[in-house]
Design a protein around this motif. Structure first.
Motif, PDB file in Angstrom:
ATOM      1  N   ILE A 144     -18.428   7.131  22.970  1.00 23.46           N
ATOM      2  CA  ILE A 144     -19.362   7.193  21.924  1.00 23.46           C
ATOM      3  C   ILE A 144     -19.886   8.517  21.727  1.00 23.46           C
ATOM      4  N   ALA A 145     -20.071   9.302  22.526  1.00 21.66           N
ATOM      5  CA  ALA A 145     -20.358  10.854  22.170  1.00 21.66           C
ATOM      6  C   ALA A 145     -19.173  11.632  21.654  1.00 21.66           C
ATOM      7  N   ARG A 146     -17.916  11.422  22.056  1.00 19.15           N
ATOM      8  CA  ARG A 146     -16.925  12.038  21.312  1.00 19.15           C
ATOM      9  C   ARG A 146     -16.299  11.603  20.214  1.00 19.15           C
ATOM     10  N   HIS A 147     -16.223  10.233  19.730  1.00 23.69           N
ATOM     11  CA  HIS A 147     -15.652   9.708  18.651  1.00 23.69           C
ATOM     12  C   HIS A 147     -16.646   9.225  17.560  1.00 23.69           C
ATOM     13  N   GLU A 148     -16.274   8.938  16.554  1.00 28.43           N
ATOM     14  CA  GLU A 148     -17.266   8.242  15.425  1.00 28.43           C
ATOM     15  C   GLU A 148     -17.294   6.846  15.659  1.00 28.43           C
ATOM     16  N   VAL A 149     -17.524   6.485  16.780  1.00 26.39           N
ATOM     17  CA  VAL A 149     -17.852   4.893  16.944  1.00 26.39           C
ATOM     18  C   VAL A 149     -19.023   4.373  16.341  1.00 26.39           C
ATOM     19  N   LYS A 150     -20.090   4.888  16.508  1.00 27.38           N
ATOM     20  CA  LYS A 150     -21.451   4.472  16.106  1.00 27.38           C
ATOM     21  C   LYS A 150     -21.940   5.064  14.848  1.00 27.38           C
ATOM     22  N   CYS A 151     -21.319   6.153  14.785  1.00 31.54           N
ATOM     23  CA  CYS A 151     -21.756   6.933  13.179  1.00 31.54           C
ATOM     24  C   CYS A 151     -20.557   7.950  12.722  1.00 31.54           C
ATOM     25  N   THR A 152     -20.714   8.244  11.554  1.00 27.67           N
ATOM     26  CA  THR A 152     -19.583   9.209  11.073  1.00 27.67           C
ATOM     27  C   THR A 152     -20.114  10.345  10.796  1.00 27.67           C
ATOM     28  N   LEU A 153     -19.421  11.460  10.316  1.00 28.54           N
ATOM     29  CA  LEU A 153     -20.086  12.655  10.017  1.00 28.54           C
ATOM     30  C   LEU A 153     -20.792  12.320   8.606  1.00 28.54           C
ATOM     31  N   GLU A 154     -20.224  11.603   7.845  1.00 27.14           N
ATOM     32  CA  GLU A 154     -21.211  11.326   6.423  1.00 27.14           C
ATOM     33  C   GLU A 154     -22.338  10.679   6.664  1.00 27.14           C
ATOM     34  N   ASP A 155     -22.330   9.858   7.797  1.00 23.37           N
ATOM     35  CA  ASP A 155     -23.826   9.111   8.296  1.00 23.37           C
ATOM     36  C   ASP A 155     -24.883  10.414   8.540  1.00 23.37           C
ATOM     37  N   ILE A 156     -24.358  11.249   9.097  1.00 27.85           N
ATOM     38  CA  ILE A 156     -25.257  12.348   9.788  1.00 27.85           C
ATOM     39  C   ILE A 156     -25.738  13.379   8.653  1.00 27.85           C
ATOM     40  N   ILE A 157     -24.886  13.592   7.773  1.00 24.25           N
ATOM     41  CA  ILE A 157     -25.392  14.545   6.496  1.00 24.25           C
ATOM     42  C   ILE A 157     -25.988  13.632   5.625  1.00 24.25           C
ATOM     43  N   ALA A 158     -25.679  12.430   5.263  1.00 26.92           N
ATOM     44  CA  ALA A 158     -26.496  11.838   4.340  1.00 26.92           C
ATOM     45  C   ALA A 158     -27.958  11.476   4.760  1.00 26.92           C
ATOM     46  N   GLN A 159     -27.946  11.098   6.121  1.00 23.47           N
ATOM     47  CA  GLN A 159     -29.314  10.978   6.802  1.00 23.47           C
ATOM     48  C   GLN A 159     -30.098  12.159   7.057  1.00 23.47           C
ATOM     49  N   SER A 160     -29.431  13.258   6.902  1.00 27.60           N
ATOM     50  CA  SER A 160     -30.247  14.493   7.152  1.00 27.60           C
ATOM     51  C   SER A 160     -30.776  14.758   5.858  1.00 27.60           C
ATOM     52  N   ALA A 161     -30.082  14.644   4.743  1.00 26.14           N
ATOM     53  CA  ALA A 161     -30.280  14.869   3.408  1.00 26.14           C
ATOM     54  C   ALA A 161     -31.631  14.160   3.147  1.00 26.14           C
ATOM     55  N   LYS A 162     -31.885  12.821   3.672  1.00 26.48           N
ATOM     56  CA  LYS A 162     -32.946  12.085   3.479  1.00 26.48           C
ATOM     57  C   LYS A 162     -34.070  12.599   4.284  1.00 26.48           C
ATOM     58  N   LEU A 163     -33.960  13.022   5.447  1.00 26.80           N
ATOM     59  CA  LEU A 163     -34.980  13.329   6.560  1.00 26.80           C
ATOM     60  C   LEU A 163     -35.503  14.606   6.249  1.00 26.80           C
ATOM     61  N   LEU A 164     -34.616  15.492   5.736  1.00 30.29           N
ATOM     62  CA  LEU A 164     -35.305  16.932   5.364  1.00 30.29           C
ATOM     63  C   LEU A 164     -36.143  17.081   4.229  1.00 30.29           C
ATOM     64  N   LYS A 165     -37.233  17.854   4.445  1.00 31.55           N
ATOM     65  CA  LYS A 165     -38.183  18.196   3.484  1.00 31.55           C
ATOM     66  C   LYS A 165     -37.361  18.893   2.327  1.00 31.55           C
ATOM     67  N   PRO A 166     -37.768  19.156   0.905  1.00 32.94           N
ATOM     68  CA  PRO A 166     -37.066  20.095   0.314  1.00 32.94           C
ATOM     69  C   PRO A 166     -36.948  21.657   0.824  1.00 32.94           C
ATOM     70  N   LYS A 167     -36.056  22.342   0.919  1.00 26.84           N
ATOM     71  CA  LYS A 167     -35.616  23.456   1.382  1.00 26.84           C
ATOM     72  C   LYS A 167     -35.775  23.623   2.836  1.00 26.84           C
ATOM     73  N   GLY A 168     -35.654  22.173   3.582  1.00 25.97           N
ATOM     74  CA  GLY A 168     -35.467  21.955   4.927  1.00 25.97           C
ATOM     75  C   GLY A 168     -34.037  22.480   5.297  1.00 25.97           C
ATOM     76  N   ARG A 169     -33.677  22.603   6.593  1.00 25.59           N
ATOM     77  CA  ARG A 169     -32.420  23.127   7.068  1.00 25.59           C
ATOM     78  C   ARG A 169     -31.644  22.190   7.959  1.00 25.59           C
ATOM     79  N   LEU A 170     -30.580  22.161   8.065  1.00 22.57           N
ATOM     80  CA  LEU A 170     -29.667  21.323   8.712  1.00 22.57           C
ATOM     81  C   LEU A 170     -28.633  22.370   9.425  1.00 22.57           C
ATOM     82  N   PHE A 171     -28.726  22.079  10.894  1.00 20.76           N
ATOM     83  CA  PHE A 171     -27.767  23.010  11.882  1.00 20.76           C
ATOM     84  C   PHE A 171     -26.770  22.158  12.618  1.00 20.76           C
ATOM     85  N   LEU A 172     -25.441  22.298  12.401  1.00 25.63           N
ATOM     86  CA  LEU A 172     -24.467  21.583  12.868  1.00 25.63           C
ATOM     87  C   LEU A 172     -23.748  22.466  13.787  1.00 25.63           C
ATOM     88  N   VAL A 173     -22.976  21.920  14.768  1.00 24.17           N
ATOM     89  CA  VAL A 173     -21.860  22.448  15.662  1.00 24.17           C
ATOM     90  C   VAL A 173     -20.828  21.387  15.525  1.00 24.17           C
TER      91      VAL A 173
END
Length: 247
Positions: A144-173
């Motif tokens: 689950i930690a290594r593979h997109e079983v529970k969520c995808t990259l799109e899920d993370i970025i889409a939810q980040s866009a909703k969670l962030l305030k305007p001009k908020g920042r997303l940091f990914l590795v």
């Protein structure tokens, strides 16, 4: 606090080399790696800012970021209750209950759990591997930690866009082989890539990690920082890596 009072069978504590902090880990679950440490050094939080880490695992990124930044408050969201429980106990071990909350929940429901525009900073060290790539046991904690079983990259970025305030920042590795997909998804969801750093194991080897900062509602302009080289020689880190680790 005596760590033995917080440990369960098969668990251990590891020294994080930062503010005397320790983290509880277990061989049976996914243990943090260099990618999480590098992200905690790449991401920034100001004294008035709130931070959420999506897919926090055992809480390594919020704990390290609290030790390195002056952020107001940190939240870790983790879908696996066993990992979330370990994270909560690590928070308690380091007496950080007033600075860090660990919430059990699904990344896909993050904006419903916390509300829109509720954080200044989002961090994530997401699963790197596409769902079917090398998949063996999709219920295994490490899978689950290594593979997109529970969520995808799109899920993370889409939810980040909703969670962030305007001009908020997303940091990914993430991994460089998915860089085009990362940039396309960030642009699609209104997060403009602003800063990128490639990480190379050795100076003569190809990068195996990439650190990315995106700005919600930002203007197009990407700064590519000088590459980060991990090893000077076999078993010896470059000075920058020792600084990030806190040695």
């Amino acid at each position: 606090m005596n760590p033995n009072n917080l440990l369960k069978p098969g668990e251990r504590t590891d020294d994080l080399q930062r503010n005397g902090y320790q983290i509880i880990q277990s061989k049976g679950r996914f243990c943090f790696g260099m990618d999480a440490v590098l992200l905690s050094g790449f991401a920034k939080a100001k004294p008035t800012e709130t931070v959420i880490d999506l897919g926090t695992g055992t809480g390594i990124i919020p704990i390290l970021m609290e030790g390195k930044n002056k952020g107001k408050h940190f939240t870790g969201l983790e879908i696996q209750e066993e990992s979330a429980d370990m994270a909560r106990r690590s928070v308690a071990l380091n007496h950080l209950e007033e600075k860090i909350d660990i919430v059990t929940g699904d990344i896909k429901d993050a904006s419903k759990l916390f509300g829109a525009s509720s954080f200044d900073v989002v961090t994530s060290n997401p699963p790197y591997m596409i769902y079917q790539h090398g998949l063996k046991n999709e219920s295994d904690a490490k899978t689950i930690a290594r593979h997109e079983v529970k969520c995808t990259l799109e899920d993370i970025i889409a939810q980040s866009a909703k969670l962030l305030k305007p001009k908020g920042r997303l940091f990914l590795v993430h991994r460089p082989f998915r860089l085009v997909e990362i940039f396309c998804l960030m642009h699609q969801y209104g997060i403009e890539p602003k800063r990128m750093q490639l990480v190379h194991p050795f100076v003569n080897q190809e990068p195996n990690m990439v650190l990315i900062e995106g700005l919600r509602g930002g203007n197009p302009r990407l700064t590519v920082e000088k590459p980060l080289i991990v090893y000077e020689s076999e078993g010896t880190y470059m000075p920058e890596i020792y600084d990030i680790y806190g040695y």
